[in-house]
Design an enzyme around this catalytic site. Structure first.
Site, PDB file in Angstrom:
ATOM      1  N   CYS A   1       0.435  24.290   6.073  1.00 46.05           N
ATOM      2  CA  CYS A   1       0.637  22.880   5.744  1.00 46.05           C
ATOM      3  C   CYS A   1       1.783  22.718   4.754  1.00 46.05           C
ATOM      4  O   CYS A   1       1.951  21.645   4.173  1.00 46.05           O
ATOM      5  CB  CYS A   1      -0.650  22.268   5.184  1.00 46.05           C
ATOM      6  SG  CYS A   1      -1.271  23.097   3.701  1.00 46.05           S
TER       7      CYS A   1
ATOM      8  N   CYS B   1       1.008   5.020   3.331  1.00 49.76           N
ATOM      9  CA  CYS B   1       1.985   5.472   4.328  1.00 49.76           C
ATOM     10  C   CYS B   1       3.396   5.305   3.760  1.00 49.76           C
ATOM     11  O   CYS B   1       3.660   4.364   3.017  1.00 49.76           O
ATOM     12  CB  CYS B   1       1.870   4.663   5.614  1.00 49.76           C
ATOM     13  SG  CYS B   1       0.284   4.830   6.456  1.00 49.76           S
TER      14      CYS B   1
ATOM     15  N   PHE C   1      -8.774  32.962   5.346  1.00 52.24           N
ATOM     16  CA  PHE C   1      -8.958  31.597   4.861  1.00 52.24           C
ATOM     17  C   PHE C   1      -9.686  30.800   5.946  1.00 52.24           C
ATOM     18  O   PHE C   1      -9.252  29.731   6.367  1.00 52.24           O
ATOM     19  CB  PHE C   1      -7.621  30.947   4.500  1.00 52.24           C
ATOM     20  CG  PHE C   1      -6.828  31.693   3.466  1.00 52.24           C
ATOM     21  CD1 PHE C   1      -7.070  31.525   2.110  1.00 52.24           C
ATOM     22  CD2 PHE C   1      -5.818  32.567   3.844  1.00 52.24           C
ATOM     23  CE1 PHE C   1      -6.335  32.217   1.154  1.00 52.24           C
ATOM     24  CE2 PHE C   1      -5.074  33.265   2.893  1.00 52.24           C
ATOM     25  CZ  PHE C   1      -5.331  33.088   1.540  1.00 52.24           C
TER      26      PHE C   1
ATOM     27  N   CYS D   1       0.832  -1.193   0.000  1.00 58.53           N
ATOM     28  CA  CYS D   1       0.000   0.000   0.000  1.00 58.53           C
ATOM     29  C   CYS D   1       0.869   1.245   0.000  1.00 58.53           C
ATOM     30  O   CYS D   1       1.885   1.309   0.702  1.00 58.53           O
ATOM     31  CB  CYS D   1      -0.916   0.002   1.231  1.00 58.53           C
ATOM     32  SG  CYS D   1      -1.869   1.516   1.442  1.00 58.53           S
TER      33      CYS D   1
ATOM     34  N   CYS E   1      -6.831  -0.859   8.076  1.00 62.11           N
ATOM     35  CA  CYS E   1      -5.866   0.237   7.959  1.00 62.11           C
ATOM     36  C   CYS E   1      -5.521   0.804   9.334  1.00 62.11           C
ATOM     37  O   CYS E   1      -6.408   1.058  10.158  1.00 62.11           O
ATOM     38  CB  CYS E   1      -6.445   1.326   7.060  1.00 62.11           C
ATOM     39  SG  CYS E   1      -5.402   2.767   6.861  1.00 62.11           S
TER      40      CYS E   1
ATOM     41  N   ASP F   1      -4.637  30.805   7.752  1.00 64.56           N
ATOM     42  CA  ASP F   1      -4.415  29.385   7.464  1.00 64.56           C
ATOM     43  C   ASP F   1      -4.600  29.155   5.958  1.00 64.56           C
ATOM     44  O   ASP F   1      -5.624  28.631   5.515  1.00 64.56           O
ATOM     45  CB  ASP F   1      -5.396  28.532   8.263  1.00 64.56           C
ATOM     46  CG  ASP F   1      -5.191  27.036   8.071  1.00 64.56           C
ATOM     47  OD1 ASP F   1      -4.125  26.650   7.532  1.00 64.56           O
ATOM     48  OD2 ASP F   1      -6.081  26.257   8.450  1.00 64.56           O
TER      49      ASP F   1
END
Length: 409
Positions: A362, A67, A268, A64, A141, A336
């Site tokens: 982010c 991650c 934002f 997968c 998961c 943000d």
């Protein structure tokens, strides 16, 4: 066959050796070997493992691509993520004081986008394999909440009904207080029979709402998200922080940033992750380009009752940033922006006299560029806190406090 020693991790979490040679899921100090395809060893064999290597918690890890860093111990990952921020700031000539990192626990992602594709015998729903369009089912998961994991059979049934034979669905599932909000894109145009089959497929699966390429197909309950005790109706596809724990950490750090400020502008603002809880103690002006999210915020404020004044403004802050005279009416800014940063708005903030800024980001690289602009205009970077709510991924978030010392309270 190529053999190399991994020197560091790149920004996507791949190991990097001399050349450079890239090898996924490796760690600094490891000796690895494998077939070189361009500059990449896609399937490295670990010859000499690092003492920071651990057994991945998830049985799907190798197949997968959801991650990237389960093979490293938690202390290594935390230090590496903080170093990402340190290096981004250093590239702009900025040093910072760091507060302790906040890390979301396993099985806490309340929002995820799964991929779905029809097969000859049925359908597959899961995450893509590393560097591939192959879909790996992830029935247990370690990343998402148990409620999202339990939704996989229902998502598989939706895929069987609504996916084109050669197409792929994106199934975004959000856990809300009133049930799952499922937003599907990439599906075929539905007829009445197929729509009825979709509704049947979601029966008993705890789905509050199903939308299909932006259109609501069925709604059994209004999806409500709770921001520090305040319910907000969530528009389809609206932005939401990935984990409850991460959201709480961001909000706590934001409150520490603005302190005793008495009037706040939230830029934002989205659906009100920060604005609505702040209205408990002070008036807030929320600015957001998406009208549906502003409407949701306003509804949440009206439902709560008894809060301080909330005013809202629909405005594209990339094309039409607030000017210094508009900003100077407030004594704190919460901002943000999306991953691209907010260069146009930051340029105007730099000209303002607002004493304190709570900057949430982010993307450490765009944050560092924005922070340099503010520092050059007289702000000081007081502290930074890294928030890791995208566990086992290379994704990093942060909150930073910037102040003008001569006017900050």
């Amino acid at each position: 066959m190529t053999r190399t020693v991994i020197e560091r991790l790149g920004h996507l979490g791949d190991g990097v050796g001399p050349g450079p040679v890239f090898a996924p899921r490796t760690l600094p100090g490891e000796v690895v070997e494998g077939e070189l395809d361009g500059s990449r060893i896609s399937v490295p064999r670990i010859v000499t493992p690092s003492d920071r290597r651990i057994a991945p918690a998830c049985r799907h890890y190798r197949s997968c691509g959801g991650c990237a860093l389960q093979h490293a111990d938690g202390g290594f990952v935390a230090a590496w993520k903080q170093n990402i921020v340190e290096r981004a700031l250093a590239a702009q000539g900025i040093a910072a004081t760091f507060r302790p990192m906040a890390i979301s626990p396993p099985r806490s992602r309340r929002r995820a986008t799964f991929s779905g594709r029809r097969t000859k015998k049925g359908a597959l729903v899961g995450f893509h394999a590393p560097g591939s369009d192959t879909i790996t089912p992830v029935l247990d998961c370690n990343l998402v909440t148990p409620q999202l994991s339990a939704a996989l059979p229902m998502l598989t049934a939706l895929t069987m009904v609504g996916a084109a034979r050669k197409g792929e669905l994106a199934l975004t599932v959000t856990e809300t207080r009133t049930g799952l909000d499922v937003a599907v894109t990439g599906g075929k145009t539905l007829n009445q029979t197929q729509t009825a089959a979709l509704v049947t497929s979601m029966a008993g699966a705890g789905v509050a709402r199903l939308s299909w390429d932006g259109e609501i197909v069925a709604q059994q309950a209004e999806p409500l998200v709770n921001f520090a005790g305040f319910d907000v109706p969530m528009p389809p596809g609206a932005f939401l922080q990935a984990t409850v724990e991460g959201e709480a950490a961001l909000r706590s750090a934001m409150r520490d940033c603005i302190g005793a400020s008495t009037s706040v502008i939230d830029l934002f603002a989205g659906c009100g992750t920060f604005a609505l809880p702040l209205c408990e103690s002070k008036p807030v002006h929320a600015v957001e380009a998406d009208g549906t999210m502003l409407d949701a915020l306003d509804q949440g404020w009206r439902r709560a009752g008894g809060l301080h004044m909330l005013s809202t403004e629909r405005r594209d802050l990339f094309r039409n940033p607030l000017l210094p005279d508009e900003l100077d009416r407030f004594d704190a800014i919460v901002i943000d922006p999306p991953r691209a940063g907010a260069q146009a708005q930051m340029a105007q903030i730099a000209k303002s006299e607002v004493p304190v800024i709570a900057a949430i980001s982010c993307n450490p690289v765009t944050f560092a560029v924005d922070a340099k602009m503010l520092i050059q205009a007289g702000y000081r970077l007081d502290w930074v806190q890294v928030v890791d709510q995208f566990r086992w991924s290379p994704h990093v978030e942060l909150v930073a406090r910037l102040i003008k010392d001569h006017i900050a309270r």
